[in-house]
Design a protein around this motif. Structure first.
Motif, PDB file in Angstrom:
ATOM      1  N   GLU A 178       0.824  -1.221   0.000  1.00  0.00           N
ATOM      2  CA  GLU A 178       0.000   0.000   0.000  1.00  0.00           C
ATOM      3  C   GLU A 178       0.859   1.272   0.000  1.00  0.00           C
ATOM      4  OE1 GLU A 178      -3.173  -0.567  -0.519  1.00  0.00           O
ATOM      5  OE2 GLU A 178      -2.685  -2.684  -0.329  1.00  0.00           O
ATOM      6  N   VAL A 179       2.188   1.102   0.118  1.00  0.00           N
ATOM      7  CA  VAL A 179       3.094   2.265   0.137  1.00  0.00           C
ATOM      8  C   VAL A 179       3.688   2.410  -1.260  1.00  0.00           C
ATOM      9  CG1 VAL A 179       5.051   3.344   1.337  1.00  0.00           C
ATOM     10  CG2 VAL A 179       3.733   1.549   2.489  1.00  0.00           C
ATOM     11  N   LYS A 180       3.745   3.638  -1.777  1.00  0.00           N
ATOM     12  CA  LYS A 180       4.355   3.802  -3.107  1.00  0.00           C
ATOM     13  C   LYS A 180       5.014   5.173  -3.262  1.00  0.00           C
ATOM     14  CE  LYS A 180       0.446   5.559  -5.731  1.00  0.00           C
ATOM     15  NZ  LYS A 180      -0.457   5.422  -6.826  1.00  0.00           N
ATOM     16  N   ASN A 181       5.797   5.266  -4.314  1.00  0.00           N
ATOM     17  CA  ASN A 181       6.406   6.530  -4.764  1.00  0.00           C
ATOM     18  C   ASN A 181       7.411   7.148  -3.792  1.00  0.00           C
ATOM     19  OD1 ASN A 181       4.984   6.054  -7.037  1.00  0.00           O
ATOM     20  ND2 ASN A 181       3.505   7.712  -6.797  1.00  0.00           N
ATOM     21  N   VAL A 201       0.460   6.467   1.029  1.00  0.00           N
ATOM     22  CA  VAL A 201      -0.039   5.177   1.509  1.00  0.00           C
ATOM     23  C   VAL A 201      -1.526   5.112   1.162  1.00  0.00           C
ATOM     24  CG1 VAL A 201      -0.526   3.776   3.568  1.00  0.00           C
ATOM     25  CG2 VAL A 201       1.590   5.112   3.438  1.00  0.00           C
ATOM     26  N   LYS A 202      -1.950   3.953   0.664  1.00  0.00           N
ATOM     27  CA  LYS A 202      -3.382   3.768   0.387  1.00  0.00           C
ATOM     28  C   LYS A 202      -4.034   3.200   1.654  1.00  0.00           C
ATOM     29  CE  LYS A 202      -6.340   1.709  -3.092  1.00  0.00           C
ATOM     30  NZ  LYS A 202      -6.317   0.695  -4.143  1.00  0.00           N
ATOM     31  N   SER A 210      -0.431  11.265   2.287  1.00  0.00           N
ATOM     32  CA  SER A 210       1.016  11.391   2.165  1.00  0.00           C
ATOM     33  C   SER A 210       1.713  10.729   3.355  1.00  0.00           C
ATOM     34  CB  SER A 210       1.402  12.868   2.045  1.00  0.00           C
ATOM     35  OG  SER A 210       1.782  13.364   3.292  1.00  0.00           O
ATOM     36  N   VAL A 211       2.873  10.146   3.059  1.00  0.00           N
ATOM     37  CA  VAL A 211       3.648   9.467   4.099  1.00  0.00           C
ATOM     38  C   VAL A 211       4.037  10.465   5.192  1.00  0.00           C
ATOM     39  CG1 VAL A 211       5.938   8.448   4.525  1.00  0.00           C
ATOM     40  CG2 VAL A 211       4.481   7.541   2.714  1.00  0.00           C
ATOM     41  N   ARG A 212       4.436  11.677   4.780  1.00  0.00           N
ATOM     42  CA  ARG A 212       4.840  12.683   5.782  1.00  0.00           C
ATOM     43  C   ARG A 212       3.706  12.979   6.766  1.00  0.00           C
ATOM     44  NH1 ARG A 212       9.645  15.001   6.439  1.00  0.00           N
ATOM     45  NH2 ARG A 212      10.887  14.652   4.599  1.00  0.00           N
ATOM     46  N   GLU A 213       2.502  13.087   6.231  1.00  0.00           N
ATOM     47  CA  GLU A 213       1.354  13.391   7.080  1.00  0.00           C
ATOM     48  C   GLU A 213       1.064  12.222   8.035  1.00  0.00           C
ATOM     49  OE1 GLU A 213      -3.265  14.554   6.204  1.00  0.00           O
ATOM     50  OE2 GLU A 213      -1.843  14.654   4.533  1.00  0.00           O
TER      51      GLU A 213
END
Ligand code: NAD
Ligand code: LMR
Length: 333
Positions: A178-181, A201-202, A210-213
């Motif tokens: 579910e994690v990409k880019n 992340v989906k 967003s991963v950062r969030e």
């Protein structure tokens, strides 16, 4: 109609990555479950008996997709007619060494094998260099095989990319799929820059965040996360007393599969490719960029924002590659 087999060369096939990689190729992990393959395996004469043992095991495994095996210590025989070349042969670093410490032994191998590939591989052969220093070995191969188009020569940074996905998935307790880019910029070395600024992340709801969030800890993302990915190869060597093999073999399959069959819509991956000056990276280095692949060709993802923190890191790893290039040439002279 039955598909024609694709010839896949693996150099260093008697080594530990080779031993993990060749069964993956023969099982269809590299090119899909319907694509027959013929394996070409190269190693050096002292490893000939062991290479033959690998060939015996491939026969014993009775892989339906495997239509033939060439196991040889002759570089010309190994390269003849190959459509894909996965260059693993070389000397791995040991505990306490940096990857550039293995430079002189390995770049001379890549200079010699460049001409064999240029003369004997199939037209449009795709080359992936795994052996370290991977970016600089790929650059030497490119420079000493001038008739192979530069778009056909790449190096492996997909392992670092997958390591970054793995770290985020562990931290957020989400499935890695579910994690990409994420992006790996630069050298496959401790100066590489694992960048999560565009990663998502989906969520189970289907929404992408967003991963950062989601991580909500910039100190970790700008510190420990980066060093963990940069130092993961060394950590594996410390734990196994051998460098990574199953994850490297799996990443090599991911790299070639996406290159040949295409990246999923909306997803990019990291590949070490010839820089055209994108993102102000000096042209003429083999540098890891975010890429998408379509119709068997990669292209660098353009237009991503690069903040000041990232800019410094992109430049630092480019500087190391420029130094490595000079060092490689001094080893060859
Ligand atoms: N890019 C990456 O992500 C990544 C990851 C892991 C390992 N590596 C690198 O991959 C390389 C292989 O690692 P390994 O653990 O399989 O090493 P290994 O020592 O187990 O195997 C290397 C094999 O290469 C063979 N070899 C040496 N010179 C050769 C030549 N001239 N032609 C053909 N074969 C030759 C050796 O006999 C040996 O069988 C190393 O350079 C390692 O540092 C890169
Ligand atoms: O770190 C090494 O020397 C091996 C390999 O490049 C890795 O990243 O695992």
């Amino acid at each position: 109609m039955a598909q024609e087999p694709v010839r896949v060369l693996v150099t260093g096939a008697a080594g530990q990555i080779g031993y993990a990689l060749v069964p993956m190729i023969a099982r269809g992990v590299l090119l899909g479950p319907n694509q027959p393959v013929i394996l070409h395996m190269l190693d050096i004469p002292p490893a000939a008996e062991s290479l033959n043992g690998v060939k015996m095991e491939l026969v014993d495994a009775a892989f339906p997709l495997l239509k033939g095996v060439v196991a040889t210590t002759d570089v010309v025989e190994a390269c003849t007619g190959v459509n894909i070349a996965i260059m693993v042969g070389g000397f791995p670093r040991k505990e306490g060494m940096e990857r550039k410490d293995v430079m002189s032994k390995n770049v001379s191998i890549y200079k010699a094998q460049a001409s064999a590939l240029e003369k004997h591989a199939a037209a449009n052969c795709k080359v992936l260099v795994v052996a370290n220093p991977a970016n600089t070995n790929a650059l030497i191969l490119k420079e000493f095989a001038p008739s192979i188009p530069e778009k056909n020569i790449s190096c492996l940074t997909r392992l670092d990319h997958n390591r970054a996905l793995g770290q985020i998935s562990e931290r957020l307790n989400v499935q890695v799929s579910e994690v990409k880019n994420v992006i790996i910029w630069g050298n496959h070395s401790s100066t590489q820059y694992p960048d999560v600024n565009h990663a998502t992340v989906k969520l189970p709801s289907g929404e992408e965040k967003s991963v950062r969030e989601l991580v909500a800890d910039d100190e970790w993302l700008n510190g420990e996360f980066i060093t963990t990915v940069q130092q993961r190869g060394a950590a594996i060597i410390k734990a196994r007393k051998l460098s990574s093999a199953l994850s490297a073999a799996s990443a090599a399959c991911d790299h070639i599969r996406d290159w040949v069959l295409g990246t999923p819509e909306g997803t990019w991956v990291s590949m070490g490719v010839y820089s055209d000056g994108s993102y102000n990276v000096p042209a003429g280095l083999i540098y890891s960029f975010p890429v998408t692949c379509r119709n068997g060709e990669w292209s660098i993802v353009q237009g991503l924002s690069v903040d000041e923190f990232s800019r410094k890191k992109l430049d630092l790893t480019a500087e190391e590659l420029t130094e490595e290039k000079a060092l490689a040439y001094s080893c060859l002279s």
